[in-house]
Design a protein around this motif. Structure first.
Motif, mmCIF file in Angstrom:
data_model
loop_
_atom_site.group_PDB
_atom_site.id
_atom_site.type_symbol
_atom_site.label_atom_id
_atom_site.label_comp_id
_atom_site.label_asym_id
_atom_site.label_seq_id
_atom_site.Cartn_x
_atom_site.Cartn_y
_atom_site.Cartn_z
ATOM 1 N N ASP A 57 -2.794 -16.677 -20.693
ATOM 2 C CA ASP A 57 -4.215 -16.509 -20.383
ATOM 3 C C ASP A 57 -4.750 -17.581 -19.453
ATOM 4 O OD1 ASP A 57 -3.874 -14.518 -22.210
ATOM 5 O OD2 ASP A 57 -5.005 -15.487 -23.819
ATOM 6 N N THR A 58 -4.012 -18.648 -19.209
ATOM 7 C CA THR A 58 -4.526 -19.749 -18.397
ATOM 8 C C THR A 58 -4.280 -19.551 -16.905
ATOM 9 O OG1 THR A 58 -2.461 -21.037 -18.543
ATOM 10 C CG2 THR A 58 -4.075 -21.305 -20.330
ATOM 11 N N PHE A 59 -3.497 -18.544 -16.536
ATOM 12 C CA PHE A 59 -3.138 -18.354 -15.131
ATOM 13 C C PHE A 59 -4.060 -17.332 -14.455
ATOM 14 C CE2 PHE A 59 0.851 -19.953 -16.941
ATOM 15 C CZ PHE A 59 1.137 -20.963 -16.032
ATOM 16 N N ASP A 60 -4.147 -17.457 -13.143
ATOM 17 C CA ASP A 60 -4.994 -16.566 -12.352
ATOM 18 C C ASP A 60 -4.219 -15.297 -11.998
ATOM 19 O OD1 ASP A 60 -6.888 -15.413 -10.757
ATOM 20 O OD2 ASP A 60 -6.654 -16.814 -9.075
ATOM 21 N N TRP A 61 -4.099 -14.408 -12.955
ATOM 22 C CA TRP A 61 -3.386 -13.154 -12.713
ATOM 23 C C TRP A 61 -4.179 -12.250 -11.779
ATOM 24 C CZ3 TRP A 61 1.509 -13.007 -13.817
ATOM 25 C CH2 TRP A 61 2.006 -13.846 -14.827
ATOM 26 N N GLY A 62 -5.506 -12.284 -11.890
ATOM 27 C CA GLY A 62 -6.319 -11.464 -10.999
ATOM 28 C C GLY A 62 -6.113 -11.837 -9.544
ATOM 29 N N GLY A 63 -6.110 -13.149 -9.243
ATOM 30 C CA GLY A 63 -5.900 -13.583 -7.865
ATOM 31 C C GLY A 63 -4.534 -13.188 -7.344
ATOM 32 N N ALA A 64 -3.502 -13.301 -8.199
ATOM 33 C CA ALA A 64 -2.145 -12.940 -7.775
ATOM 34 C C ALA A 64 -2.013 -11.441 -7.533
ATOM 35 C CB ALA A 64 -1.135 -13.399 -8.826
ATOM 36 N N ILE A 65 -2.611 -10.618 -8.401
ATOM 37 C CA ILE A 65 -2.525 -9.163 -8.230
ATOM 38 C C ILE A 65 -3.327 -8.732 -7.011
ATOM 39 C CG2 ILE A 65 -3.095 -6.952 -9.297
ATOM 40 C CD1 ILE A 65 -2.608 -8.351 -12.036
ATOM 41 N N ARG A 105 -7.121 -9.162 -25.502
ATOM 42 C CA ARG A 105 -7.637 -10.519 -25.318
ATOM 43 C C ARG A 105 -6.977 -11.240 -24.145
ATOM 44 N NH1 ARG A 105 -5.899 -12.998 -29.340
ATOM 45 N NH2 ARG A 105 -5.362 -11.455 -30.931
ATOM 46 N N THR A 106 -5.999 -10.628 -23.507
ATOM 47 C CA THR A 106 -5.380 -11.212 -22.322
ATOM 48 C C THR A 106 -6.197 -10.839 -21.087
ATOM 49 O OG1 THR A 106 -3.972 -9.300 -21.797
ATOM 50 C CG2 THR A 106 -3.138 -10.885 -23.435
ATOM 51 N N PRO A 107 -5.960 -11.476 -19.956
ATOM 52 C CA PRO A 107 -6.679 -11.075 -18.734
ATOM 53 C C PRO A 107 -6.450 -9.625 -18.331
ATOM 54 C CG PRO A 107 -5.668 -13.237 -18.448
ATOM 55 C CD PRO A 107 -5.158 -12.696 -19.744
ATOM 56 N N LEU A 108 -5.364 -9.009 -18.800
ATOM 57 C CA LEU A 108 -5.075 -7.619 -18.444
ATOM 58 C C LEU A 108 -5.740 -6.623 -19.382
ATOM 59 C CD1 LEU A 108 -1.243 -7.891 -17.660
ATOM 60 C CD2 LEU A 108 -3.173 -8.289 -16.131
ATOM 61 N N GLY A 109 -6.434 -7.116 -20.422
ATOM 62 C CA GLY A 109 -7.018 -6.241 -21.429
ATOM 63 C C GLY A 109 -7.940 -5.170 -20.868
ATOM 64 N N PRO A 110 -8.970 -5.519 -20.069
ATOM 65 C CA PRO A 110 -9.866 -4.472 -19.547
ATOM 66 C C PRO A 110 -9.137 -3.428 -18.701
ATOM 67 C CG PRO A 110 -10.847 -6.656 -19.281
ATOM 68 C CD PRO A 110 -9.429 -6.872 -19.710
ATOM 69 N N PHE A 111 -8.120 -3.842 -17.973
ATOM 70 C CA PHE A 111 -7.374 -2.893 -17.146
ATOM 71 C C PHE A 111 -6.733 -1.804 -17.993
ATOM 72 C CE2 PHE A 111 -3.057 -1.802 -15.698
ATOM 73 C CZ PHE A 111 -3.369 -1.082 -14.554
ATOM 74 N N LEU A 112 -6.269 -2.154 -19.193
ATOM 75 C CA LEU A 112 -5.575 -1.193 -20.043
ATOM 76 C C LEU A 112 -6.516 -0.137 -20.610
ATOM 77 C CD1 LEU A 112 -3.211 -3.663 -21.935
ATOM 78 C CD2 LEU A 112 -2.602 -2.076 -20.097
ATOM 79 N N THR A 113 -7.826 -0.334 -20.494
ATOM 80 C CA THR A 113 -8.783 0.654 -21.004
ATOM 81 C C THR A 113 -9.143 1.699 -19.961
ATOM 82 O OG1 THR A 113 -10.730 -0.638 -20.326
ATOM 83 C CG2 THR A 113 -9.774 -1.133 -22.486
ATOM 84 N N ILE A 114 -8.662 1.546 -18.722
ATOM 85 C CA ILE A 114 -8.998 2.497 -17.661
ATOM 86 C C ILE A 114 -8.171 3.763 -17.851
ATOM 87 C CG2 ILE A 114 -9.072 2.901 -15.175
ATOM 88 C CD1 ILE A 114 -9.160 -0.126 -14.792
ATOM 89 N N PRO A 115 -8.798 4.921 -17.966
ATOM 90 C CA PRO A 115 -8.018 6.160 -18.042
ATOM 91 C C PRO A 115 -7.248 6.365 -16.743
ATOM 92 C CG PRO A 115 -10.296 6.539 -18.683
ATOM 93 C CD PRO A 115 -10.241 5.181 -18.059
ATOM 94 N N ARG A 116 -6.023 6.772 -16.878
ATOM 95 C CA ARG A 116 -5.178 6.968 -15.698
ATOM 96 C C ARG A 116 -5.702 8.114 -14.845
ATOM 97 N NH1 ARG A 116 -1.355 10.691 -15.191
ATOM 98 N NH2 ARG A 116 0.235 10.487 -13.586
ATOM 99 N N ILE A 117 -5.684 7.912 -13.540
ATOM 100 C CA ILE A 117 -6.050 8.965 -12.608
ATOM 101 C C ILE A 117 -4.792 9.470 -11.916
ATOM 102 C CG2 ILE A 117 -8.363 8.041 -12.200
ATOM 103 C CD1 ILE A 117 -7.360 6.868 -9.589
ATOM 104 N N GLN A 118 -4.780 10.760 -11.627
ATOM 105 C CA GLN A 118 -3.669 11.344 -10.881
ATOM 106 C C GLN A 118 -3.930 11.116 -9.404
ATOM 107 O OE1 GLN A 118 -0.829 12.784 -12.084
ATOM 108 N NE2 GLN A 118 -0.171 12.723 -9.943
ATOM 109 N N SER A 119 -3.253 10.155 -8.829
ATOM 110 C CA SER A 119 -3.602 9.700 -7.498
ATOM 111 C C SER A 119 -3.263 10.727 -6.423
ATOM 112 C CB SER A 119 -2.885 8.381 -7.181
ATOM 113 O OG SER A 119 -3.564 7.309 -7.755
#
Length: 558
Positions: A274-282, A118-132
């Motif tokens: 949840d009130t801060f613009d974490w996406g803009g900062a990242i 439920r945090t702004p980082l929630g969708p990011f945590l569902t991404i399967p890791r890729i071997q870069s």
């Protein structure tokens, strides 16, 4: 909260836990500052020679004799100059540790996972890791220029847009701008994380206003995160530790493998996060990290570099895996690569450089998300408007520009000639009305671009202001020879002729076999060889093999 267990080696829990294969430690001095890009460079017009000075011992050298362009200055101090001298990439450390974050997230209890989701980082945590593919990332960094905050490829200019960031990470760009952080006292940091001051001191977790990531990992290891319940007294503290671990491991890294405890007040109370613009900062941190690496401002990559490979999958055909099952529903879009697909092989650094050096418009997808309007409306509210504007994104007190006027072709597929970028691309955060507008909505850019032009016209302008190919005619490495530059150009010129010759050869082989069969069986003795018309070969194209001639560019017209 449970005190983290001590590791047996060395007696301190600050030792690094299981080594993350994404983490590559630096092999040299990390933060050698580099002189400004204009040091030693001529400020005269196009064609001036840049960067003739020498840098202090221990820092990357300025390569002399590399001409500037009317747009790009100080090219002798840019990372692309390293390859021109046949040297290895100066990048020696990769500071992002994505794997342990996903490992802890997968072990978390349903309640903790739901709270994180439920945090702004929630969708990011569902991404399967890729071997870069680090070599691809290094090659992309060589094509990145902070003067425009874009990649300069031979066929056009491309940017990491705000829409790209949200569609690929799922982290929204919305909320209150994060102002410069203030150092907090150790006792307050310990209280917010639910540990005692004595524990933090005894475990050597504190280091000059920061806490060690390994120490945070030990806290999560020692806490029963797989069964922790929402009603637990330690739940909020564990959630703060987890969020701090994510921020320090994936997005806001330091060379000491620590994270600023100044983030903790932004989680007090926890709903405030949840009130801060974490996406803009990242997003701004990625732009700032690319600027730092491309100018040689240190030898370790300290941003979420996996994003560059995600971005390349969408835009650049040579690096795009092929899905075996079409997926049009996954969000974030980068998560769909977990479906069965043919993964692109890892690239040699020279091979990745060669692919980018010969990139044509036909091999670029300018609008990878053009068919996802509903998804954009649902998940990327407000971000699309940034595509046609000039916007400043704040990274804890420093603003990075997104220059929408330079990449309108990524929005509508039409090419235009932009005006020169701002003289200063990194602005200090000011709390005035203008900067507030720049951060929240951007400014219109209709006066910063010309009319729509054909790609050939755009390309003729772009070649005069950008660097073009950077490969030398031949590049060598121990044990093999990588073919590049003019030789590859001649090969591509010869391909039409080779295809005709192969077709002629196949036809002659078939005709020869047919004649031999007829002669052996005497199917028709009355037919003589003179009665059989000669095989008509296709006319050869007029191909010049003068290796001193100028390179013919394999460009795509409109």
């Amino acid at each position: 909260m449970v005190r983290p267990k001590r590791l047996r080696s060395g007696g301190s829990s600050s030792a690094r836990p299981e080594q993350d294969e994404d983490y590559v430690p630096p092999t040299d001095v990390e933060d050698q500052p580099i002189e400004g890009s204009c040091a030693g460079a001529s400020s005269s017009g196009a064609g001036a020679t840049s960067s003739r000075g020498r840098r202090p011992s221990g820092s990357d050298p300025v390569v002399s004799g590399i001409p500037d362009t009317p747009l790009l200055r100080g090219l002798g101090g840019h990372i692309s100059a390293i390859y021109r001298t046949q040297e290895r990439s100066p990048i020696t450390g990769w500071r992002c540790s994505w794997k342990p974050v996903l490992r802890f997230y997968q072990r978390a209890s349903p309640a903790l996972r739901d709270a994180l989701g439920r945090t702004p980082l929630g969708p990011f945590l569902t991404i399967p890791r890729i071997q870069s593919d680090w070599r691809l990332v290094a090659a992309l960094c060589e094509r990145r220029f902070g003067k425009t905050n874009t990649f300069h490829f031979p066929c056009c200019e491309l940017a990491i847009t705000p829409l790209d960031f949200v569609m690929l990470t799922g982290i929204p760009i919305a909320g209150e701008v994060i102002l410069p952080l203030s150092v907090i006292l150790m006792d307050r940091a310990a209280a917010l994380m639910g540990v005692s001051l004595e524990t933090m001191t005894a475990d050597s977790g504190w280091e000059a206003g920061k806490v060690k990531l390994s120490w945070l990992a030990n806290i999560l290891e020692a806490t029963a995160i797989c069964v922790i319940d929402l009603n637990s007294l330690a739940f909020t503290s564990v959630l703060r530790v987890f969020l701090l671990f994510i921020l320090g491991s994936c997005f806001f890294m330091t060379d000491q493998s620590c994270v600023e405890t100044s983030f903790l007040p932004l989680m007090d109370p926890i709903d405030r996060f949840d009130t801060f613009d974490w996406g803009g900062a990242i997003y701004a941190s990625i732009l700032a990290g690319l600027r730092r690496v491309s100018r040689g401002g240190g030898r370790s990559v300290r941003f979420f570099y996996h994003f560059l490979e995600m971005w390349a999958h969408e835009y650049l055909d040579p690096f795009c895996p092929s899905l075996k099952v079409l997926d049009v529903t996954s969000f974030p879009r980068s998560s769909r690569w977990s479906a069965p697909s043919s993964k692109v092989d890892s690239h040699l650094l020279d091979k990745a450089r060669e692919e980018l050096d010969r990139l044509t418009l036909r091999r670029v997808t300018l609008q990878p998300f053009s068919d996802f309007d509903d998804m954009i409306q649902l998940h990327c509210r407000g971000v699309r408007r940034f595509m046609g504007r000039r916007v400043a994104f704040s990274y804890f007190g420093i603003c990075e520009y997104f220059l929408g006027e330079r990449v309108l072709h990524q929005s509508d597929g039409e090419f235009r000639i932009p005006l020169a970028p701002p003289l200063e691309m990194t602005l200090a955060l000011d709390c005035d009305t203008f900067m507030e507008g720049m951060r929240t909505a951007g400014v219109p850019i209709h006066h910063l671009v010309g009319e729509v032009v054909t790609h050939s016209f755009y390309l003729s302008w772009f070649r005069g202001v950008s660097i073009g190919p950077i490969m030398r005619p031949f590049s060598t490495r121990p044990g093999a020879t990588e073919v590049g530059g003019k030789l590859v150009e001649k090969y591509f010129q010869m391909r039409p002729l080779l295809a005709i010759l192969e077709e002629d050869n196949r036809a002659l082989i078939e005709e020869n076999a047919h004649l031999r069969g007829r002669y052996a069986t005497f199917e028709d003795p009355s037919v003589t060889f003179e009665a059989i018309p000669p095989y008509q070969c296709r006319p050869r194209p007029d191909v010049s093999f003068d290796f001193d001639a100028d390179l013919a560019q394999d460009d795509d017209e409109d």
